[in-house]
Motif scaffolding. Structure first.
Motif, PDB file in Angstrom:
ATOM      1  N   VAL A   1      44.607  19.122  32.467  1.00  0.00           N
ATOM      2  CA  VAL A   1      43.764  19.276  33.650  1.00  0.00           C
ATOM      3  C   VAL A   1      42.324  18.994  33.244  1.00  0.00           C
ATOM      4  CG1 VAL A   1      42.979  20.820  35.477  1.00  0.00           C
ATOM      5  CG2 VAL A   1      45.327  20.998  34.631  1.00  0.00           C
ATOM      6  N   HIS A   2      41.668  18.112  33.975  1.00  0.00           N
ATOM      7  CA  HIS A   2      40.315  17.676  33.650  1.00  0.00           C
ATOM      8  C   HIS A   2      39.363  18.112  34.760  1.00  0.00           C
ATOM      9  CE1 HIS A   2      42.095  15.214  30.469  1.00  0.00           C
ATOM     10  NE2 HIS A   2      43.035  14.942  31.359  1.00  0.00           N
ATOM     11  N   GLY A   3      38.293  18.801  34.350  1.00  0.00           N
ATOM     12  CA  GLY A   3      37.342  19.331  35.310  1.00  0.00           C
ATOM     13  C   GLY A   3      35.949  18.781  35.113  1.00  0.00           C
TER      14      GLY A   3
ATOM     15  N   LEU B   1      41.464  20.751  29.803  1.00  0.00           N
ATOM     16  CA  LEU B   1      42.339  21.828  29.360  1.00  0.00           C
ATOM     17  C   LEU B   1      43.751  21.310  29.122  1.00  0.00           C
ATOM     18  CD1 LEU B   1      42.782  25.046  29.132  1.00  0.00           C
ATOM     19  CD2 LEU B   1      43.574  24.865  31.488  1.00  0.00           C
ATOM     20  N   ILE B   2      44.352  21.716  28.007  1.00  0.00           N
ATOM     21  CA  ILE B   2      45.767  21.474  27.740  1.00  0.00           C
ATOM     22  C   ILE B   2      46.555  22.659  28.287  1.00  0.00           C
ATOM     23  CG2 ILE B   2      47.528  21.279  25.963  1.00  0.00           C
ATOM     24  CD1 ILE B   2      45.454  19.950  24.181  1.00  0.00           C
ATOM     25  N   VAL B   3      47.511  22.362  29.179  1.00  0.00           N
ATOM     26  CA  VAL B   3      48.410  23.367  29.739  1.00  0.00           C
ATOM     27  C   VAL B   3      49.731  23.286  28.976  1.00  0.00           C
ATOM     28  CG1 VAL B   3      49.608  24.126  31.841  1.00  0.00           C
ATOM     29  CG2 VAL B   3      47.312  23.109  31.996  1.00  0.00           C
TER      30      VAL B   3
ATOM     31  N   SER C   1      47.456  26.798  24.934  1.00  0.00           N
ATOM     32  CA  SER C   1      46.394  26.452  25.880  1.00  0.00           C
ATOM     33  C   SER C   1      45.103  26.305  25.095  1.00  0.00           C
ATOM     34  CB  SER C   1      46.214  27.541  26.948  1.00  0.00           C
ATOM     35  OG  SER C   1      47.358  27.659  27.764  1.00  0.00           O
ATOM     36  N   ALA C   2      44.385  25.236  25.334  1.00  0.00           N
ATOM     37  CA  ALA C   2      43.124  24.999  24.640  1.00  0.00           C
ATOM     38  C   ALA C   2      42.277  24.059  25.485  1.00  0.00           C
ATOM     39  CB  ALA C   2      43.357  24.396  23.255  1.00  0.00           C
ATOM     40  N   TYR C   3      40.959  24.118  25.294  1.00  0.00           N
ATOM     41  CA  TYR C   3      40.099  23.248  26.091  1.00  0.00           C
ATOM     42  C   TYR C   3      38.946  22.711  25.259  1.00  0.00           C
ATOM     43  CZ  TYR C   3      36.863  27.236  26.557  1.00  0.00           C
ATOM     44  OH  TYR C   3      35.999  28.272  26.306  1.00  0.00           O
ATOM     45  N   VAL C   4      38.418  21.594  25.721  1.00  0.00           N
ATOM     46  CA  VAL C   4      37.182  21.034  25.178  1.00  0.00           C
ATOM     47  C   VAL C   4      36.185  20.949  26.316  1.00  0.00           C
ATOM     48  CG1 VAL C   4      38.205  19.708  23.300  1.00  0.00           C
ATOM     49  CG2 VAL C   4      38.049  18.682  25.563  1.00  0.00           C
ATOM     50  N   THR C   5      34.915  21.117  25.995  1.00  0.00           N
ATOM     51  CA  THR C   5      33.879  20.990  27.006  1.00  0.00           C
ATOM     52  C   THR C   5      33.244  19.604  26.931  1.00  0.00           C
ATOM     53  OG1 THR C   5      32.301  22.004  25.478  1.00  0.00           O
ATOM     54  CG2 THR C   5      33.371  23.448  27.076  1.00  0.00           C
TER      55      THR C   5
ATOM     56  N   GLU D   1      40.647  27.475  21.411  1.00  0.00           N
ATOM     57  CA  GLU D   1      41.989  27.986  21.657  1.00  0.00           C
ATOM     58  C   GLU D   1      41.912  29.206  22.575  1.00  0.00           C
ATOM     59  OE1 GLU D   1      44.737  26.467  20.417  1.00  0.00           O
ATOM     60  OE2 GLU D   1      43.470  24.969  19.399  1.00  0.00           O
ATOM     61  N   ILE D   2      42.877  29.315  23.469  1.00  0.00           N
ATOM     62  CA  ILE D   2      42.939  30.439  24.396  1.00  0.00           C
ATOM     63  C   ILE D   2      44.126  31.317  24.016  1.00  0.00           C
ATOM     64  CG2 ILE D   2      43.110  31.144  26.805  1.00  0.00           C
ATOM     65  CD1 ILE D   2      42.150  28.333  27.570  1.00  0.00           C
TER      66      ILE D   2
END
Length: 376
Positions: A258-260, A265-267, A277-281, A298-299
């Motif tokens: 999912v890209h915001g 974010l990796i689901v 679940s992890a994300y980059v800004t 990492e979440i």
């Protein structure tokens, strides 16, 4: 409802093992009977999992203490069995997809509502702590406003390993109807209802070969596209692209991004109950030509990991608590409508508008939801 809820299972195939194992571990439900077209198979599963009774589908529907029927039959029989359960005054949990045609699915939901009965539909992986952790992160704004998503499922095909794979390539199956429910249920849970869809589809071959089991070497017909690329446009403005294929030498399962406006974010794999679940800004500055490595955050996954049957447990608790459950028949019907519309788009080459919707956002699962606590 007070005390454990009586459950009857119809369909004693392979998937019944994980359902029976998990349902037997929940103190809020009591599995009373297993039914199957082949009653010996029902008996075998009942004895294996310590269920006190077995018989036919009719025996399950006629069992006075069964309040919820778990429909694990083949997809072509889902609507027939679920409708019979509603007619018998039972709530229904159905394996995916809800059915194979819109009219039958709509009638099922109408009949259930008229009797004050609930319908739930797999997949219930969207209730798992993996997906729910990612959903909470999106709701908390870690990637800003969600804009678009990418999902991918590609494999060489189940004919490589399944001893009787023809049904997975017949009408009502293929990668779209077999695997699509996981991905589209996840997307709708995050973004809300789909407004329109477009798709391209093709087949690698008109016939395929069975590679394992007693029928190895024999061929069977391919009735549906075995690779599809699907574009979905959501009522809230988001978009998604999804690849579903039984034709790929490269195996890639469970890709869901999912890209915001502020990050990506990796689901976790929507066919699993847990995962990363992890994300980059988004970068705010960049040296000339120096893209470098992006730093992932990492979440921590939160929640109790179980497996199939979690959606049914949520549904019976929701009935007792008079609240909406997560994996509703309405959600299952909307996802079915999206997939059938994608199939139609692939045939026509045009966008197809989705007539169905969902009446409210898909609920989230509380972090402290404990499947093993007795609440009823």
């Amino acid at each position: 409802m007070s005390g454990p809820i009586g459950v009857g299972v119809i369909g004693a195939g392979v998937i019944s093992d994980t359902y029976l194992e998990n349902l037997k571990s929940f103190p809020d439900v009591e599995v009373l009977i297993v039914g199957d077209l082949i009653e010996e198979r029902a008996k075998s599963q009942a004895e294996k999992h310590g269920v006190p009774a077995w018989g036919s589908a009719g025996d399950v529907l006629g069992h006075a203490d069964v309040q919820v029927v778990v429909n694990l039959t083949i997809p072509a029989a889902h609507l027939e069995i679920s409708s019979a359960a509603i007619a018998a005054g039972k709530h229904v949990w159905s394996e995916k997809p809800l059915g194979l045609d819109r009219d039958g699915g709509a009638q099922l939901l109408k009949d259930a509502a008229a009797k004050g009965l609930r319908v739930g539909s797999a997949p219930d992986t969207i209730l798992g702590p993996g997906f729910q952790t990612a959903k909470r992160a999106i709701q908390e704004g870690v990637i800003g406003e969600p804009m678009f998503a990418t999902t991918t499922f590609q494999t060489v095909g189940p004919d490589l390993w399944h001893p009787s794979p023809a049904f997975l390539f017949a009408q009502g199956a293929g990668p779209l109807l077999d695997m699509g429910p996981y991905y589209f249920s996840g997307l709708v849970s995050l973004f809300g209802p789909v407004e329109r869809v477009a798709a391209l589809g093709r087949k690698k071959a008109e016939e395929r070969v069975i590679h394992s089991g007693p029928d190895a070497g024999t061929t069977f017909p391919v009735e549906v596209p075995t690779s599809l690329q699907v574009l979905t446009s959501f009522a809230a403005g988001q978009q998604a692209s999804s690849l579903l294929s039984f034709d790929s030498a490269l195996e890639r399962h469970g890709i869901f991004e999912v890209h915001g406006t502020e990050g990506s974010l990796i689901v976790p794999d929507p066919n699993q109950f847990e995962g990363r679940s992890a994300y980059v800004t988004a970068r705010t500055s960049l040296s000339d030509g120096d893209w470098g490595e992006q730093e992932w955050t990492e979440i921590e996954q939160k929640g109790t990991v179980v497996g199939r049957g979690l959606g049914l447990l949520d549904m019976v608790r929701a009935i007792a608590e008079d609240r909406p459950h997560v994996a509703t028949g309405e959600l299952g019907y909307h996802v079915l409508d999206v997939m059938l519309s994608a199939q139609e788009s692939a045939a026509s080459g045009e966008f197809v508008r989705i007539d169905s919707s969902i009446s409210a956002p898909v609920p989230s699962v509380p972090v402290d939801f404990d499947p093993f606590a007795q609440t009823l």
